[in-house]
Design a protein around this motif. Structure first.
Motif, mmCIF file in Angstrom:
data_model
loop_
_atom_site.group_PDB
_atom_site.id
_atom_site.type_symbol
_atom_site.label_atom_id
_atom_site.label_comp_id
_atom_site.label_asym_id
_atom_site.label_seq_id
_atom_site.Cartn_x
_atom_site.Cartn_y
_atom_site.Cartn_z
ATOM 1 N N PRO A 72 0.840 -1.205 0.000
ATOM 2 C CA PRO A 72 0.000 0.000 0.000
ATOM 3 C C PRO A 72 0.872 1.251 0.000
ATOM 4 C CG PRO A 72 -0.552 -1.510 1.817
ATOM 5 C CD PRO A 72 0.782 -1.919 1.288
ATOM 6 N N TYR A 73 0.347 2.337 -0.585
ATOM 7 C CA TYR A 73 1.098 3.587 -0.618
ATOM 8 C C TYR A 73 0.143 4.774 -0.598
ATOM 9 C CZ TYR A 73 -0.221 3.954 -5.555
ATOM 10 O OH TYR A 73 -0.939 4.045 -6.713
ATOM 11 N N GLU A 74 0.712 5.944 -0.323
ATOM 12 C CA GLU A 74 -0.067 7.184 -0.301
ATOM 13 C C GLU A 74 0.799 8.314 -0.849
ATOM 14 O OE1 GLU A 74 -2.508 9.940 2.940
ATOM 15 O OE2 GLU A 74 -0.849 8.657 3.600
ATOM 16 N N VAL A 75 0.215 9.135 -1.706
ATOM 17 C CA VAL A 75 0.867 10.344 -2.206
ATOM 18 C C VAL A 75 0.003 11.512 -1.741
ATOM 19 C CG1 VAL A 75 1.824 11.533 -4.216
ATOM 20 C CG2 VAL A 75 1.666 9.034 -4.201
ATOM 21 N N ALA A 76 0.308 12.032 -0.565
ATOM 22 C CA ALA A 76 -0.553 13.020 0.076
ATOM 23 C C ALA A 76 -0.752 14.291 -0.746
ATOM 24 C CB ALA A 76 0.002 13.357 1.460
ATOM 25 N N PRO A 77 0.282 14.871 -1.362
ATOM 26 C CA PRO A 77 0.061 16.109 -2.118
ATOM 27 C C PRO A 77 -0.942 15.963 -3.262
ATOM 28 C CG PRO A 77 2.391 15.807 -1.690
ATOM 29 C CD PRO A 77 1.719 14.531 -1.295
ATOM 30 N N LEU A 78 -1.089 14.745 -3.789
ATOM 31 C CA LEU A 78 -2.044 14.507 -4.867
ATOM 32 C C LEU A 78 -3.347 13.894 -4.366
ATOM 33 C CD1 LEU A 78 0.280 13.035 -7.669
ATOM 34 C CD2 LEU A 78 -0.477 15.405 -7.363
ATOM 35 N N ASP A 79 -3.455 13.653 -3.056
ATOM 36 C CA ASP A 79 -4.621 12.976 -2.480
ATOM 37 C C ASP A 79 -4.852 11.617 -3.151
ATOM 38 O OD1 ASP A 79 -5.487 14.565 -0.376
ATOM 39 O OD2 ASP A 79 -6.581 15.927 -1.684
ATOM 40 N N VAL A 80 -3.773 10.888 -3.357
ATOM 41 C CA VAL A 80 -3.835 9.596 -4.024
ATOM 42 C C VAL A 80 -3.415 8.493 -3.066
ATOM 43 C CG1 VAL A 80 -2.722 8.152 -5.779
ATOM 44 C CG2 VAL A 80 -3.502 10.457 -6.362
ATOM 45 N N ARG A 81 -4.167 7.416 -3.083
ATOM 46 C CA ARG A 81 -3.809 6.213 -2.341
ATOM 47 C C ARG A 81 -3.936 5.017 -3.270
ATOM 48 N NH1 ARG A 81 -7.298 7.050 3.274
ATOM 49 N NH2 ARG A 81 -6.490 9.131 3.789
ATOM 50 N N GLY A 135 1.036 -5.243 -11.001
ATOM 51 C CA GLY A 135 -0.005 -4.248 -11.218
ATOM 52 C C GLY A 135 0.089 -3.129 -10.215
ATOM 53 N N ILE A 136 -0.519 -2.014 -10.568
ATOM 54 C CA ILE A 136 -0.602 -0.873 -9.663
ATOM 55 C C ILE A 136 -1.994 -0.279 -9.775
ATOM 56 C CG2 ILE A 136 0.355 0.716 -11.398
ATOM 57 C CD1 ILE A 136 1.616 2.259 -9.028
ATOM 58 N N LEU A 137 -2.570 0.047 -8.640
ATOM 59 C CA LEU A 137 -3.894 0.661 -8.563
ATOM 60 C C LEU A 137 -3.747 1.990 -7.841
ATOM 61 C CD1 LEU A 137 -7.269 -0.923 -7.679
ATOM 62 C CD2 LEU A 137 -6.433 0.912 -6.218
ATOM 63 N N PHE A 142 3.773 1.671 2.924
ATOM 64 C CA PHE A 142 3.448 0.915 4.129
ATOM 65 C C PHE A 142 3.902 -0.536 3.987
ATOM 66 C CE2 PHE A 142 0.581 4.456 3.767
ATOM 67 C CZ PHE A 142 0.569 4.996 5.043
ATOM 68 N N ARG A 143 3.894 -1.223 5.091
ATOM 69 C CA ARG A 143 4.363 -2.609 5.117
ATOM 70 C C ARG A 143 3.584 -3.470 4.123
ATOM 71 N NH1 ARG A 143 7.352 -4.780 8.881
ATOM 72 N NH2 ARG A 143 6.824 -3.097 10.319
ATOM 73 N N GLY A 144 4.297 -4.319 3.382
ATOM 74 C CA GLY A 144 3.661 -5.178 2.396
ATOM 75 C C GLY A 144 2.784 -6.247 3.024
#
Length: 343
Positions: free
Chosen positions: A35-44, A210-212, A285-287
């Motif tokens: 899991p990941y988060e890109v806060a400046p783009l409001d993307v998770r 894949g990436i979502l 975050f942790r896989g």
């Protein structure tokens, strides 16, 4: 959610000062959803590379290559969506179509069990292969993709249905999120066979990745930005806020991904995320591990057979025994018909 790793939220200024190397940090590796988060783009979102686990699932049935590729994508999509469940339950992906590959099934049972199966018409498939028509559209034909969330007994299933009418699984997934979830979502998937060295010589192994990414803004103005269809605000309010191209920027970044990056074991999930989002800062975050686990068991099948009538037991008996093979994992269970004698 688990605490993020130490390289998260690397802003541009920090990168310029520190110039971190990815080798400083751990990697989830194959068969882990990250899991990941890109806060400046409001993307998770989440990303994954499936290796040995996927190869075991596909090799077990010795699927023809076009079928294996289809089922591999179904597995990637299933783990990307299934690992988002926050409760004990199951996420099930299933297609029902009129094409040579008339059924794909992949299900993910929390916290980490995946199984998958494909059904196909060998003669129709061979005809397509001979004609060089092995696109997903040709293999699947027309039908539906069903995405089901099952929280177990005494709960109501949630199911989203998407038409498969000449679309790929990737496009169908985008349609599902647009229609059912109403969350701006993009997804990229890739499947390949890699040749790897081994003690007995080189061998081919299946890999997929894949990436979502999803746009999940908190600020009201970002919920109504003009580059997002189906926003929740009045269109007249758009003029009250400055233009925000966050989602379009995200789509542009995802568009730079090469298919090989999604499956290359030397890239890995964390390195790919860093390549994409280091200018904005990406929080990883942790896989979440994913295992090749089937839910079949001798006890379950015995319980089903106990419900058979004497006539059904007789019809199921061959060469003095009842032989049941699991379609998912190919495990065979043998029973003595006398175990189910009806008094």
């Amino acid at each position: 959610m688990a605490a993020p790793r130490s390289f998260v939220m690397l802003e541009t200024q920090t990168l310029a000062e520190h110039k971190p190397q990815l080798g400083e940090f751990g990697f989830a590796g194959d068969d882990h959803v990250v899991p990941y988060e890109v806060a400046p783009l409001d993307v998770r979102g989440r990303t994954v590379q499936l290796g040995p686990m996927l190869d075991a699932i596909l090799s077990r049935h010795n699927y023809p290559e076009p079928v294996a590729r289809l089922l591999a994508e179904a597995c990637v999509l299933t783990v990307l969506l299934g690992t988002s469940l926050k409760f004990e339950g199951k996420f099930i992906l299933q297609t029902r179509t009129d094409g040579p590959v008339d059924m794909l099934v992949a299900d993910f049972t929390t916290p980490n069990a995946l199984r998958a199966y494909a059904r196909f018409d060998a003669d129709r498939l061979q005809a397509l292969i001979a004609a060089g028509e092995t696109s997903q559209q040709a293999l699947l034909g027309n039908g539906v993709l069903a995405l089901t969330i099952d929280q177990g007994a005494h709960t109501q299933r949630y199911q989203g249905i998407v038409q498969l009418d000449g679309t790929s699984l990737e496009d169908a997934a985008r349609t599902y999120f647009r229609q059912s979830e109403q969350i701006p979502t993009d997804i990229k998937m890739s499947v390949a066979k890699l040749v790897t060295p081994g003690p007995g010589g080189a061998r081919e192994q299946w890999r997929a990745g894949g990436i979502l990414a999803q746009f999940l803004p908190q600020a009201p103005e970002r919920m109504r930005i003009p580059d997002i269809s189906g926003g929740d605000g009045d269109d007249r309010e758009l003029t009250d806020h400055p233009a925000d191209n966050s989602w379009q920027e995200l789509l542009a970044l995802l568009g730079t991904i090469e298919p090989t990056e999604l499956i290359d074991p030397t890239v890995g999930a964390e390195r790919l995320l860093y390549r994409l989002f280091h200018e904005h800062g990406v929080r990883v975050f942790r896989g979440v591990p994913v295992d090749d686990q089937c839910s079949c068991s001798r006890e379950k099948i015995h319980g089903i057979l106990q419900g058979f009538s004497a006539e059904e037991i007789k019809d199921s008996t061959e060469e003095g025994g009842i032989h049941v093979a699991c379609e998912f994992c190919s495990t065979q269970y043998d029973f003595d018909p006398a175990e189910f004698a009806v008094e």
